[in-house]
Design an enzyme around this catalytic site. Structure first.
Site, PDB file in Angstrom:
ATOM      1  N   ASP A 164     -10.127   5.865   5.831  1.00 14.55           N
ATOM      2  CA  ASP A 164      -8.673   5.771   5.750  1.00 14.55           C
ATOM      3  C   ASP A 164      -8.099   6.837   6.681  1.00 14.55           C
ATOM      4  O   ASP A 164      -8.846   7.417   7.490  1.00 14.55           O
ATOM      5  CB  ASP A 164      -8.215   5.936   4.291  1.00 14.55           C
ATOM      6  CG  ASP A 164      -6.896   5.219   4.029  1.00 14.55           C
ATOM      7  OD1 ASP A 164      -6.237   4.791   4.994  1.00 14.55           O
ATOM      8  OD2 ASP A 164      -6.509   5.090   2.849  1.00 14.55           O
TER       9      ASP A 164
ATOM     10  N   GLU B 193      -4.615   8.757   5.951  1.00 13.13           N
ATOM     11  CA  GLU B 193      -3.578   9.678   5.462  1.00 13.13           C
ATOM     12  C   GLU B 193      -4.163  11.010   5.003  1.00 13.13           C
ATOM     13  O   GLU B 193      -3.452  12.019   4.949  1.00 13.13           O
ATOM     14  CB  GLU B 193      -2.809   9.028   4.301  1.00 13.13           C
ATOM     15  CG  GLU B 193      -1.991   7.810   4.694  1.00 13.13           C
ATOM     16  CD  GLU B 193      -2.779   6.512   4.663  1.00 13.13           C
ATOM     17  OE1 GLU B 193      -4.023   6.551   4.563  1.00 13.13           O
ATOM     18  OE2 GLU B 193      -2.148   5.444   4.744  1.00 13.13           O
TER      19      GLU B 193
ATOM     20  N   HIS C 148      -7.788   1.398   7.302  1.00 14.60           N
ATOM     21  CA  HIS C 148      -6.386   1.838   7.319  1.00 14.60           C
ATOM     22  C   HIS C 148      -5.471   0.881   8.076  1.00 14.60           C
ATOM     23  O   HIS C 148      -5.741   0.542   9.235  1.00 14.60           O
ATOM     24  CB  HIS C 148      -6.291   3.236   7.936  1.00 14.60           C
ATOM     25  CG  HIS C 148      -4.883   3.694   8.144  1.00 14.60           C
ATOM     26  ND1 HIS C 148      -4.104   4.147   7.108  1.00 14.60           N
ATOM     27  CD2 HIS C 148      -4.106   3.721   9.255  1.00 14.60           C
ATOM     28  CE1 HIS C 148      -2.900   4.458   7.585  1.00 14.60           C
ATOM     29  NE2 HIS C 148      -2.878   4.206   8.883  1.00 14.60           N
TER      30      HIS C 148
ATOM     31  N   HIS D  30      -0.244   6.776  -2.228  1.00 10.39           N
ATOM     32  CA  HIS D  30       0.023   5.373  -2.537  1.00 10.39           C
ATOM     33  C   HIS D  30      -1.260   4.754  -3.078  1.00 10.39           C
ATOM     34  O   HIS D  30      -2.327   5.356  -2.989  1.00 10.39           O
ATOM     35  CB  HIS D  30       0.520   4.590  -1.307  1.00 10.39           C
ATOM     36  CG  HIS D  30      -0.453   4.507  -0.171  1.00 10.39           C
ATOM     37  ND1 HIS D  30      -0.700   5.550   0.686  1.00 10.39           N
ATOM     38  CD2 HIS D  30      -1.249   3.496   0.252  1.00 10.39           C
ATOM     39  CE1 HIS D  30      -1.582   5.184   1.591  1.00 10.39           C
ATOM     40  NE2 HIS D  30      -1.949   3.938   1.351  1.00 10.39           N
TER      41      HIS D  30
HETATM   42 ZN    ZN Z   1      -4.346   4.245   4.804  1.00  8.38          ZN
END
Ligand code: ZN
Length: 275
Positions: A8, A10, A60, A115
């Site tokens: 991912d 973030e 992502h 999230h």
């Molecule tokens: Zn992501």
């Protein structure tokens, strides 16, 4: 040793804003540069522990965030959108370990860019009564294939969130979230060293690590951001309405539970408010 890297973005050190991790963002190039540095640190650490085969699953956004030729260790690169197993596509029982890199906190946690799959649809997800982010949901797939999740990297929240579902997981903290849009970041080179050392050490002991053992049958409780989404979710067999914005579903097969969750991810996209 075969190692699966679910990547991912973030949770990468230095990334604090959507502008740095969405392709349309004006600072996306910086985000990409920071991401490849951490991915390669993990690949190099895995190789130092004896990994011979490494699969990088880009997990992502549109899932094509890495320049393939810059991947270290001649890692294979699974990229592009619409993958049936999403962040876990490519995993099977031939792998000895999974690594979650650049992960972020669950939606109800004040971690950076927190999230759970879709911030405009999911307000809360609980697995067997415990708040879960993406790591706990993805652990359902690792459990199905009997693969331990050895490492997670990100802020201070991702490790404690993953631990109930991935026993013994090693958390590598590359930044400290102060809010959903600010963090105290390790220098990238420090982050790369932490990741290299942590992945190497965790994988050196992977034979002591058990796969996820989420109690079955397992129940997901999901709160949406709108009642229409909860209504739509009940179109999937087995999903029951709990209240105006919440649903629940129970399965004794972890892979089926994950697939049903992903169905809800795709389905509720049609109702996400754009404003
Ligand atoms: Zn992501």
């Amino acid at each position: 040793m075969k190692v699966f890297l679910s990547v991912d973005m973030e949770g990468v050190a230095g990334i604090v804003d959507w502008a740095q991790c969405l392709a349309t963002g004006d600072d996306y190039r910086l985000g990409r540069d920071l991401l490849i540095g951490e991915v390669n640190a993990a690949i190099d650490g895995a190789q130092a522990a004896g990994a011979t085969d490494i699969l990088v699953n880009d997990a992502h956004s549109f899932m094509r965030n890495l320049p393939p030729a810059e991947l270290s260790g001649r890692a294979a690169y699974l990229s592009g959108r619409f993958k049936p197993l999403y962040m876990m596509e490519g995993l099977d029982s031939s792998f000895q370990a999974a690594v979650f890199l650049g992960y972020h906190a669950a939606i109800e946690t004040p971690g950076i860019l927190s999230h759970t799959y879709n911030p405009r649809a999911f307000a809360s997800v609980r697995l067997n009564g415990t708040v879960t982010g993406e790591a706990g949901l993805n652990a359902l797939v690792a459990q199905h294939f009997g693969v331990p999740v050895a490492v997670i990297t990100g802020d201070q929240y991702v490790g404690p969130e993953a631990e109930p579902f991935c026993p013994g997981i090693r958390a590598i903290e590359v930044k400290e979230s102060l809010s959903r849009y600010s963090a105290l970041n390790q220098h990238p080179q420090t982050a790369w060293e932490l990741i290299f050392d942590g992945v190497r050490d965790a994988l050196a002991e992977v034979s002591d690590l058990a796969p996820p053992a989420i109690e079955l049958p397992a129940t997901l409780e999901i709160r949406f951001t709108s009642p229409d989404m909860a209504e739509q979710a009940t179109w999937v067999r087995g999903v029951t309405r709990v209240d105006s914005v919440s649903v629940a579903l129970t399965e004794d097969d972890p892979l089926r539970l994950f697939r049903e969750f992903i169905t809800l991810v795709y389905l509720t996209r049609s109702l996400v408010d754009t404003y």
